[in-house]
Design a protein around this motif. Sequence first.
Motif, PDB file in Angstrom:
ATOM      1  N   ASN A 169       5.840  -0.276 -10.597  1.00 49.19           N
ATOM      2  CA  ASN A 169       4.464  -0.742 -10.737  1.00 49.19           C
ATOM      3  C   ASN A 169       4.022  -0.723 -12.200  1.00 49.19           C
ATOM      4  OD1 ASN A 169       1.866  -1.459  -9.218  1.00 49.19           O
ATOM      5  ND2 ASN A 169       1.183   0.223 -10.519  1.00 49.19           N
ATOM      6  N   ASP A 197      -2.316  -9.737 -10.152  1.00 51.35           N
ATOM      7  CA  ASP A 197      -2.497  -9.878  -8.706  1.00 51.35           C
ATOM      8  C   ASP A 197      -1.207 -10.260  -7.980  1.00 51.35           C
ATOM      9  OD1 ASP A 197      -2.218 -12.504  -9.438  1.00 51.35           O
ATOM     10  OD2 ASP A 197      -4.208 -13.140  -8.788  1.00 51.35           O
ATOM     11  N   PRO A 239       1.164  -6.526  -6.201  1.00 52.50           N
ATOM     12  CA  PRO A 239       1.214  -6.017  -4.825  1.00 52.50           C
ATOM     13  C   PRO A 239       2.121  -6.835  -3.921  1.00 52.50           C
ATOM     14  CG  PRO A 239      -1.041  -6.007  -5.634  1.00 52.50           C
ATOM     15  CD  PRO A 239      -0.236  -6.750  -6.645  1.00 52.50           C
ATOM     16  N   SER A 277       5.384  -5.367  -1.927  1.00 51.24           N
ATOM     17  CA  SER A 277       5.494  -5.517  -0.475  1.00 51.24           C
ATOM     18  C   SER A 277       6.775  -6.246  -0.100  1.00 51.24           C
ATOM     19  CB  SER A 277       4.279  -6.279   0.070  1.00 51.24           C
ATOM     20  OG  SER A 277       3.091  -5.560  -0.156  1.00 51.24           O
ATOM     21  N   THR A 303       6.959   1.592  -1.742  1.00 52.08           N
ATOM     22  CA  THR A 303       5.808   1.608  -2.647  1.00 52.08           C
ATOM     23  C   THR A 303       5.209   3.002  -2.766  1.00 52.08           C
ATOM     24  OG1 THR A 303       4.352   0.991  -0.807  1.00 52.08           O
ATOM     25  CG2 THR A 303       5.246  -0.793  -2.166  1.00 52.08           C
TER      26      THR A 303
END
Length: 453
Positions: A257, A293, A296, A300, A310
């Motif tokens: 991330n 954006d 995520p 996933s 995650t």
Amino acid sequence: MWSGEYVCISSHAEPGTPTVDPCQCRPMPIRTEVPRRHDEAINADLGRSRMSRHRIAPILMASVVLFIAAGVATVRTASAQGIRAPDDPFGDIDLNSLRKNGRSKDRTPDITQPDALPAMPPSSKADDEARAPEGSDPIGALTRVSTFDRAKRIDVGKSSAGKVACYFREQGDSHLLDIGIAGDGAFIRLETPEPRDATPTPPVRVFAGKEVTRRSGDGEFATGEFTVLKPFDGPVAYHVPKRDTGSFTLIAGADANAFLEMVAHARTQFVVVQSKASPKTTNVVAVYAFKPDAIPALLSCAEKHIGTTTEPWASYTNARFGTTADYPIALFSIRERAPENGDGQTFRSGDGRVQLSIYGQHNATADTPKSYLENFVDRRGASYQRVTKQFYAISGKRDGRIFYQRCNFSADPQGIIDCLNVTYPAEDEITLNPIVTRMSRSLRSGRGAEPRR
């Protein structure tokens, strides 16, 4: 200067090294570029070169003298034949030979950080060495097999070697940039035929950066320096598949991330791979479309198709030896009591099926990775082992369980050995291999009470 209309792929030479033909430019939406050190940029769309002023001036002046002295036809004939023209101080050197041979030589035979070793799944036959050789590309060219999120442009792809990845693609006429997640970790992969001039020497820094420019007279030129917009502080593995092109792959050893956030922060600017020892030696790639954006959706996708999670990861650092590695908190929820000598820590899953040990030790007998593996490691059931000058890795199956061990050795023969052991049920191999790969890649030396030599 960068205008958003051209793509340039290259890398910086060492500070003070004259650079000839640092990049070629064509209209397209993806680019890496050598920051210009001088303001005489020739139109790259016409296929011309940008050269350092102090090298072009003597060549052009000498050429004028030669044309006047020997005649235009004679010099052209000599240049075309590749022979020495009369009284030519440069011999058979012409602009074409300068374009081909005048770049500063790549001084870096090894291109991966010693403390960020790119491991493969334990059951594979490729634990990457501390310094990846030329030709190394752990991700590989990806072919789309399905679309995960059309709105966010997230696809699922597979390489020719069968590696699966979730990725976001930016593409131009001759340049392709994939930003994504594979079993190895989060990555960016640039593919281009454009030439490279130098390779950053490890250890490297990675950050989102903005090019620093200076004005000189009526022009503006780049300094070869970058302002840090957002750093990535985790371990990275840097791979150059071909040394004669600007292609490279960068893989984050931990915290996908945070790595992807850094890449998104570089939108309209650059992701910079910079040699710590020589800050002006860099590879850079421009990022145009990747936004926060999309992160995520990528996470996933990876959780569904690759088996990554995650869930947050944490870093463990041994207080005595400084041995450090990353691990998923949710999986290793139980921390066992530390040994009295304080050499490491053992973790296990809530059901006890998966166990992880991270520890350090003195190399009291001055072993090499090879001698240590032969003398002290239980190799029963081993189906794979790899030994380099910096580390060994071994994996296999005993009593229905997979075991994986990796130990990194310091340069000092009697320094500290940093190790990581993992055991888990064979039936969980597909799910846990990517996690073990990431933990293995994160194994590194840190600062502890025991001095490192």
